[in-house]
Design an enzyme around this catalytic site. Structure first.
Site, short mmCIF file in Angstrom:
data_model
loop_
_atom_site.label_atom_id
_atom_site.label_comp_id
_atom_site.label_asym_id
_atom_site.label_seq_id
_atom_site.Cartn_x
_atom_site.Cartn_y
_atom_site.Cartn_z
N SER A 190 0.99 -0.99 0.02
CA SER A 190 0.02 -0.02 0.04
C SER A 190 0.94 1.17 -0.05
O SER A 190 1.80 1.28 -1.01
CB SER A 190 -1.12 -0.05 1.31
OG SER A 190 -2.27 0.63 1.02
N ASP A 429 -8.80 -5.24 -6.07
CA ASP A 429 -8.41 -4.08 -5.04
C ASP A 429 -8.57 -2.85 -5.57
O ASP A 429 -8.20 -2.44 -6.74
CB ASP A 429 -6.78 -4.33 -4.59
CG ASP A 429 -6.43 -3.15 -3.91
OD1 ASP A 429 -7.25 -2.14 -3.66
OD2 ASP A 429 -5.16 -2.80 -3.80
N HIS A 454 -6.13 -6.08 -1.71
CA HIS A 454 -4.84 -5.35 -1.32
C HIS A 454 -4.09 -6.06 -0.50
O HIS A 454 -4.38 -6.58 0.47
CB HIS A 454 -5.72 -4.03 -0.30
CG HIS A 454 -4.94 -3.00 -0.45
ND1 HIS A 454 -4.61 -2.07 -1.37
CD2 HIS A 454 -4.57 -2.38 0.71
CE1 HIS A 454 -3.81 -1.08 -0.90
NE2 HIS A 454 -3.90 -1.11 0.39
#
Lengths: 502, 502
Positions: A190, A429, A454
């Site tokens: 991320s 995601d 994710h």
């Protein structure tokens, strides 16, 4: 506050809420998301799960790497954790896997980011986890309160300083362990994935390669359409169930309709069994929007949260009205509770990340020409800047990320520059909309799975993992192996040159 | 001041003097060197030589790119100059040649760095020259006096901020001219050459390639032996004349011997016809040392200063004593004067560069185990740090340059990372001892000439240029052409993909 500034504040608040749904991979179970405290009990077990193999250290870190003002020389204690259990040692030039901390305390990463431990034995790797400045125990100015108190102390809290921190810590560790020849692979997810890819680009002399999981490095400026995120959330739900998607799509106007009735908010509060009476209908809408977004972002096996929510919505008793179906979705996802808490509890992550998005990490996520199942909500940069400035005294620099790290025409730019980066994504995601999904060169690679969510690839391997996930991880491991093999060959050639030519 | 701190100060002063002999290529004639004011009249003609094709602009530059403190948002006017005369225009994606300013006002570069104008027609290039912050007319805080006054205002004066400035200016120009597809080639010499190579490494999305002339990027930490610089000065003199070299080598103890006599300094002052009476013998020794170093560094055709100096030394009347020979060398090099000025006049460049070397550009140039024609003078980092700290209140960060830009194991690190950098050197330039002299990859190339001097390749082409210099420049041009050709092919492929695939 007059009505126009109120409008601005609301629009801005909405923009911001979307941005703060952006947890690190370590918090990739919805448990630690802002406002989703359900499974917080799980996180309490972190300390029990962390074995004695993890040793904690502190590095005396420079506050400001980029200036030479007296204040620049202030230092703070930066936490890092090492696990030597699997390491082949400096003499063997055995590799170092370095997890680059993101917008959270480091603790959850030690168990939450499985990729390091899962592959340590095979690579004989030293494991290093470094905490991001201004989070966890790595706080300058004595305390989080002091550090975030004003614009002067907050101002050092940014990505360029953070990756310079990582460079210093890694160089220090290599020197200390006489491991100068040990190749370093940086790993992040991320925001931390962005940091990992940027770290390889900016500090190729410190890291040999990077695994950047679910790093939406293209969600800046106008590179990615603002709808990207919510278009994928919508697609995820629609693919799970057309009727579920339709129900959600219709629910917003229904909420507005009920809210506008006499005692409407009270009716909604009862209908959704909220712990506190709703003050505004957007509190409910935002609560639901976040739930859908989080379910999509972390739509991972074996439970597949989107399927759970839609199971609730579609499975409500025949004849249920729209809002009853929606509430059934909430119950299916959150479980049976005495009441549902729609209010936002600020956390270290939400507060820190709000500053980061309001200073440099300006991702224009919105819903402009709306093709999603959500109400329209265009991202307005002017409004955003106004909101952030009034909150933090200094305005955001919305173009700095692309100025410093690039992003535009990434294939053209990096095709013949850079090497050894994996951009991994799961196409379910929502952030994959701004991920690198095509190979850039023979060693700057995009690995994605159609059904992934994710940061899924760097979470701990599990017996229930589907084949496509096992394959994705295996591919990543093979690529990293090839980098290291090549590196040893290069190192060997260098040594021979040194021995025979000079 | 007690005697031990005096010793420290002297040692440190000596270290520093070596470091400030480091002019930009634009001042590559000895004319603008600190303490060599002879040909300053030449520089006064700069404004006449600059044609109307050069247009001056100012960019509203951010003081601190790397933090978000209120002070970070201060701005200053940064000067840049453009020459549109040869440009093929944005529609043709014609290239941009950008000279990255170094430790001097920009003016001299406009005529002094010939490479841009000399090749503009062939490349149909837009020429851009950008001034380095804290020099010339690009001064924050209102004035140079204010800017350099204290540690707080000086602290923003460094290379990382400077190249971030360049990125912003170049992005602004490209956007303004709708020239987003025009490839940028950055060009710099000496410190500016370091900046050019570092710029390509850190901002590949802004510059397609870099010509880094005489950039001693390996003179940091312990990468290059400290004697490197003076070993080459010595070699230059020895190759010019063995007897000249011997005379210089023997002169230092002779100076000391005379200085220690009654009225010794007075005798030396007369012997060397100094404008002011010498106070210390090191004033003379430093004056001579600098002269030899500068003669070697800028030992270029057609006059070859080292040959001039040695012509004087060797050509003194038979039977001349050592110091008379040395003085004959001074006269041969400096010309007949009413007196010779041995005192150091601080200039904008010497003052600015002193700060830069005392903060981050810490190049350990010295004479340890001495194999040179100079007296020993080891570089002592501890002493250096003490001296700088007492001068500027903040200590240097001697390892920051290699932390941020790399330098160790450069071939291993960059062989499979980065592209499109030319490191050009002349092996008679003492700074070539810390230059990149071997190819790193197919596009990170080292071009050197055996007889070349500091930044010679980017000085204006001249009818007296020897064949090897013409060839060096031609090779550099061909390499840059190949980068641009490849870039256009890549750009074309990208556009076709965009047209047909999406």
């Amino acid at each position: 506050m007059n009505s126009s500034s109120l409008t601005i504040s609301l629009q801005w608040l909405l923009s911001l809420i979307f941005l703060i749904i952006f947890p690190t991979c370590a918090t990739a179970t919805p448990s630690k998301l802002p406002r989703l405290s359900t499974i917080l009990r799980e996180s309490e077990t972190f300390s029990e799960l962390i074995s004695e193999d993890f040793q904690t250290f502190f590095y005396n870190q420079t506050l400001d790497h980029f200036n030479y003002r007296p204040e620049s020389y202030y230092t703070f204690q930066q936490r890092y954790v090492m696990n030597f259990k699997y390491w082949g040692g400096a003499n063997a030039s055995a590799p170092i896997f370095a997890y680059l901390g993101a917008e959270a305390a480091l603790d959850s990463a030690l168990t939450g980011v499985g990729f390091l431990v899962d592959n340590a034995l095979q690579f004989k790797a030293l494991l290093v986890y470094i905490e991001h400045r201004y989070y966890g125990q790595s706080i300058p100015f004595g305390s989080r309160e002091e550090a975030l108190k004003n614009a002067s102390t907050r101002g050092y809290f940014n990505s360029a300083q953070a990756i310079a921190d990582y460079a210093e810590v890694l160089e220090y560790i290599k020197k200390k362990l006489l491991a100068e020849n040990s190749p370093v692979i940086v790993i992040g997810g991320s925001y931390g994935g962005m940091l990992a890819s940027w770290f390889r680009l900016k500090y190729p002399h410190v890291a040999l390669g990077a695994l950047a999981s679910s790093a939406p490095i293209l969600y800046f400026d106008d590179i990615t359409p603002q709808n990207g995120y919510y278009s994928i959330v919508t697609k995820d739900f629609r693919e799970a169930s057309e009727s579920c998607y339709s129900t959600i799509r219709e629910s917003w106007s229904e909420i507005d309709r009920v809210a506008s009735e006499p005692n409407g908010l009270s009716i909604l509060s009862k209908k959704f069994n909220t712990c506190a009476e709703l003050n505004k209908s957007y509190e409910l809408k935002d609560y639901l929007e976040t739930m859908y977004a989080v379910a999509a972002q972390y739509n991972h096996p074996p439970k597949y949260p989107v399927t759970m929510v839609c199971g609730g919505i579609d499975g409500a008793p025949e004849g249920s009205d729209i809002l009853s179906r929606i509430f059934a979705g909430v119950v299916a996802y959150r479980g049976n509770r005495s009441c549902y808490n729609t209010s936002v509890n600020p956390t270290e992550t939400s507060e820190g990340w709000r500053w980061q998005t309001c200073s440099e990490m300006v991702m224009p996520i919105g819903r402009g020409d709306n093709d999603t199942m959500f109400p329209p909500s265009p991202f307005n940069l002017t409004t955003f800047i106004q909101g952030c400035t009034s909150l933090y005294d200094v305005p955001p620099r919305p173009h700095w990320i692309t100025s410093y790290y690039g992003g535009h025409d990434i294939k053209l730019i990096l095709h013949r520059f850079a090497s050894n980066i994996i951009f991994s994504n799961g196409l379910r995601d929502p952030y994959s909309s701004a991920g690198v999904l095509k190979n850039i060169s023979l060693t700057v690679l995009a690995i994605h799975t159609v059904n992934g969510s994710h940061c899924l690839d760097i979470l701990p391997a599990n017996s229930t993992d589907p084949e496509w996930l096992i394959m994705q991880r295996r591919t990543e491991v093979e690529i990293i192996e090839s980098w290291i093999t090549q590196y040893y060959a290069d190192l060997d050639a260098t040594r021979k040159r040194t021995m025979f030519e000079y």
